[in-house]
Design an enzyme around this catalytic site. Structure first.
Site, mmCIF file in Angstrom:
data_model
loop_
_atom_site.group_PDB
_atom_site.id
_atom_site.type_symbol
_atom_site.label_atom_id
_atom_site.label_comp_id
_atom_site.label_asym_id
_atom_site.label_seq_id
_atom_site.Cartn_x
_atom_site.Cartn_y
_atom_site.Cartn_z
ATOM 1 C CE LYS A 111 5.836 -2.510 11.634
ATOM 2 N NZ LYS A 111 5.619 -3.509 10.589
ATOM 3 C CD1 TRP B 62 0.823 -0.397 3.050
ATOM 4 C CD2 TRP B 62 -0.583 1.274 3.504
ATOM 5 N NE1 TRP B 62 1.167 0.106 4.279
ATOM 6 C CE2 TRP B 62 0.320 1.133 4.591
ATOM 7 C CE3 TRP B 62 -1.549 2.269 3.577
ATOM 8 C CZ2 TRP B 62 0.284 1.950 5.715
ATOM 9 C CZ3 TRP B 62 -1.592 3.084 4.712
ATOM 10 C CH2 TRP B 62 -0.677 2.925 5.754
ATOM 11 C CD GLU C 88 2.234 -4.497 8.855
ATOM 12 O OE1 GLU C 88 3.338 -4.892 9.237
ATOM 13 O OE2 GLU C 88 1.899 -4.433 7.659
HETATM 14 C C1 BGC Z 1 4.798 -1.672 7.354
HETATM 15 C C2 BGC Z 1 3.790 -1.710 6.242
HETATM 16 C C3 BGC Z 1 4.513 -1.430 4.938
HETATM 17 C C4 BGC Z 1 5.666 -2.406 4.735
HETATM 18 C C5 BGC Z 1 6.482 -2.079 3.505
HETATM 19 C C6 BGC Z 1 5.890 -2.671 7.075
HETATM 20 O O1 BGC Z 1 6.847 -2.596 8.089
HETATM 21 O O2 BGC Z 1 4.186 -1.976 8.592
HETATM 22 O O3 BGC Z 1 2.813 -0.734 6.449
HETATM 23 O O4 BGC Z 1 3.627 -1.534 3.878
HETATM 24 O O5 BGC Z 1 6.510 -2.333 5.860
HETATM 25 O O6 BGC Z 1 7.043 -0.822 3.587
#
Ligand code: BGC
Length: 785
Positions: free
Chosen positions: A592, A361, A488
């Protein structure tokens, strides 16, 4: 952390003086060159030493197994990993009988400079070989923005004090050996020897290797050609084998004489074309590059970037480090996207193998807002790529028993490649993020053809997803249960505010687009009843609120959870996901990355100023910024609620993420979303630009150290320039139309050629909110080391 004074703050250059091998891998990412189609890490010309060799082609990947200890229904069966393709950067040098290797002999002055103005990486080295021969070596490398299949290197070598025998070996090497990968899940899965040889051909100064990946069926052609300039006699040879092509030049140079070689590189790939077709494709690209010559390629590159900077530059006074960082950021965002042309923009661009080369995203939520206003054609291309992946997304939705389409959380080819479903499949907000980017682009460009052909199907299919994933509760509200929002460290929550509000925008956007284009909508099977259902769901969207605390919970019941024990968490235990089980993280209030705060930004139209201030103050002490996507969003909101100094600290973090290796993983590739976030911080943060209501509004205010900020955005093809100082902001428009804007809540009409200056009201923030202990942003001050 890159702590040595590696990159001095210069407005248009990233300059490294000396060569610190302990940070070689980071500098390879920082010095990576790309045009969105080809990506070359900034490896030394001679190939070794290296941190991580890397040459990437957008969408060239290999499938890899996704093993599960306990598989479940709908788990993706295979993953995808970007692969290191044929390395064409190699130019090895032999001086008398000694290879040029900076680890041997004596390295004198060594400098690498990435010029953001002309898109060229230049290197100079003074080297004394172990047997005492002094050499000057220089190289310049570019990946062409104007010829998307082409890269070129100009390499020069000169003996300083005595005549010397020189052997240069210019190579193409496939299946080069890669260092072992780390245990960090954010790094890539190494795939050994992913390229199967199909053809190798060499003649004169030209060679070509054709390979094919085993399972994903990508056929890749890599070719090189050379021009040689030398006053002395040069003997040349060319040879090749399935995985290596080598052009060798041998000469004896008198003192002060130099041998100069220009190496032209061409790459092509396809999953459909035959060996002759791929061969012809790369040969044609090579011919064109040779025809242009080094000087021609350089001139085209400069012209392309002059045009880019004329519309995209952000110019400021008061902080040379941020000035450099934001230009670096804009340059890297362009490199990640300019010539991707209906292929994805991965989280790391084409600068490294981090996250296996996947797109998330990040693209729609961070990169596309920047591209929409600076390089709209690249934003449209990225969304057209999403459109091309609709069949896979529809199929995935069916598998998940949903209607419409569900875009992959992480992917290269459109199919889901996330093996961890609570933070993958369940992060359905990605679909509303795609819709949001679509709505923004249509609004900013007025591109009707794009709206009819790509935007409408994307909006319709994602709206269908929400209509089937959500439900009308007995109280009439529309609810979306069991999803994961941007944070997350929480999973499978009910009614995540960000998700619900973005879904609401998605449903309304789909209804409006379908009404604007009834024929095309009918072609997609959209009925009046369906549109009415979308509108009903959007109007009834449930947004939880905690009356007791007077804040929005990130998701239902979030504010009832115990707060994470920050006092007992040691600084070396961040990022938390590498030191604590999700079992603990999920049941606590610990964030996070910006989630509710992301909603405050993206759906700022749905919150009052008072709600924003209270919500922001509530989430700051809970947000640990274990993702590079957080600082920029916190910066934007901090600026909006008046905490300009805090916003400024976050700006330092977002903008210098990679130049200072703040996440300690720049070696795996740059954080393209955070870099785009540097632009967002300046434009949406200190410029206060918002675009949610169909027009542009601004609420500019500068933090103490910045005395001026000037940026431009493209609005319906016209350049709108905003020039902010401490007391007022001046808006001017190029072209021949006029536009309605707002400044700190007051609307005004801006006509081309008639700048308008408005005063800036003072901010009245409450007390500066605190962050979890040890997670405060580094206080950013101009001139800090
Ligand atoms: C983040 C995500 C992100 C991904 C790639 C993860 O650590 O929590 O939101 O899309 O990294 O950058």
């Amino acid at each position: 952390m890159i702590t040595h004074p590696a990159f001095s703050p210069e407005p248009w250059d990233i300059r490294e003086r000396g060569l610190d091998l302990s940070v070689l891998a980071q500098s390879e990412s920082v010095f990576a060159l790309s045009n969105g189609n080809i990506g070359l890490r900034g490896n030394l010309d001679e190939g070794e030493p290296h941190g991580l060799p890397g040459t990437y082609l957008n969408s060239v990947f290999e499938f890899r197994p996704l093993p599960y200890a306990e598989a479940g229904y709908g788990f993706p069966e295979s993953g995808q990993s970007v692969i290191d393709v044929t390395n064409g950067k190699l130019i090895r040098l032999l001086v008398e009988d000694e290879p040029f290797d900076v680890r041997y002999g004596e390295l004198g002055a060594h400098e690498r400079v990435l010029s953001l103005r002309d898109g060229v990486l230049r290197r100079t080295a003074d080297w004394v070989s172990p047997s005492g021969h002094c050499m000057q070596i220089s190289s310049a490398r570019l990946v062409s923005f104007t010829q998307r299949a082409t890269a070129a290197i100009a390499y020069e070598v000169r003996p300083v004090d005595a005549p010397l025998h020189i052997v240069l070996q210019s190579e193409l090497v496939a299946n080069e050996q890669l260092p072992a990968t780390s245990a960090d899940p954010r790094a890539a899965a190494a795939l050994e020897s992913p390229l199967q040889p199909e053809q190798h051909i060499a003649h004169d100064a030209r060679a070509r290797l054709v390979h094919c990946t085993r399972a994903s069926g990508r056929r890749i052609g890599a070719a090189m050609d050379h021009t040689v300039h030398c006053p002395a006699n040069v003997r040349t040879e060319i040879e090749c084998s399935p995985d290596t092509a080598r052009f060798t030049l041998t000469t004896r140079l008198a003192r002060g004489e130099s041998l100069r070689v220009v190496k032209f590189l061409a790459y092509g790939w396809s999953s459909m074309r035959s060996i002759p077709a791929i061969s012809a494709q790369v040969e044609a690209a090579l011919t064109l590059a040779r025809e242009s010559g080094w000087e021609g390629l350089l001139a085209e590159q400069r012209q392309y970037l002059d045009d880019y900077w004329a519309r995209a530059d952000v110019d400021l006074d008061g902080d040379p480090e941020v000035q450099q960082a934001v230009r670096f950021a804009l340059f890297q965002v362009l490199q990640a996207s300019a010539r991707a042309e209906r292929r994805p923009i991965p989280a790391k661009g084409l600068t490294g193998p981090g996250y296996d080369g996947h797109v998330f995203w990040d693209t729609e939520s961070f990169v596309l807002p920047t591209l929409t206003y600076t390089t709209p054609h690249a934003a449209a291309d990225a969304l057209r790529w999403r459109h091309l992946t609709l069949p896979a997304a529809r199929q995935r939705a069916r598998q998940l028993t949903l209607d419409g389409a569900t875009f992959a959380w992480r992917t290269i080819n459109g199919e889901e490649s996330s093996g961890y479903w609570p933070a993958g499949t369940a992060a359905l907000h990605i679909n509303a993020d795609v819709a949001d980017a679509v709505i923004r682009l249509v609004q900013a460009t007025g591109d009707e053809a794009f709206e009819r052909t790509a935007a409408l199907p994307l909006l319709v299919e994602t709206a269908r997803l929400w209509a089937s994933q959500g439900f009308h509760h007995v109280d009439g509200s529309f609810r979306i249960d069991g999803v994961t929002g941007p944070d997350e460290y929480s999973a499978l929550a009910n009614n995540n505010v960000y998700t619900n509000m973005m879904a609401q925008r998605n449903l309304r956007g789909a209804a409006e687009a379908a009404e604007r284009h009834p024929d095309e909508a009918a072609g997609l099977g959209v009925t009046g009843d369906e549109i009415a259902a979308w509108a009903r769901a959007a109007d009834a969207m449930f947004v939880p609120y905690d009356d007791k605390l007077g804040v929005h919970p990130q998701a239902e019941q979030f504010t009832d959870l115990a707060v994470w024990d920050f006092a007992q968490t040691r600084p070396d235990q961040y990022p938390l996901m590498l030191h604590f089980p999700y079992l603990q993280l999920y049941r606590k209030q610990v964030v996070k990355q910006a989630d509710l705060v992301m909603a405050l930004f993206k759906r700022g139209d749905a919150f009052t100023a008072d709600e924003k201030a209270r919500d922001f103050a509530y989430y700051e002490p809970l947000t640990v910024r274990d993702s590079s996507l957080s600082a920029c969003i916190q910066a934007v909101l901090a600026a909006e609620v008046g905490h300009l100094d805090l916003a400024y600290d976050y700006l330092g973090e977002a903008a210098r993420m990679d130049l200072d290796d703040l996440e300690h993983n720049t070696r795996d590739g740059l954080h393209i979303a955070s870099l785009a976030g540097a632009w967002l911080t300046l434009v949406a943060g200190f410029g206060g630009m918002r675009d949610s209501g169909g027009s542009l509004t601004f609420a500019p205010r500068l933090p103490a150290p910045l005395t001026r900020l000037t940026f431009s955005v493209l609005w319906h093809g016209q350049r709108l320039c905003v020039n902010i100082n401490k007391t007022n902001a001046t808006y001017s428009l190029e072209g021949d139309a006029s536009v309605e804007l707002a400044h700190h809540g007051r609307t005004f009409q801006l006509t081309a050629g008639e700048p308008v200056t408005n005063p800036i009201p003072p901010a009245a923030p409450g007390p500066r909110p605190s962050q979890p202990p040890g997670r405060e942003p580094v206080r950013h001050r101009p001139g800090r080391a």
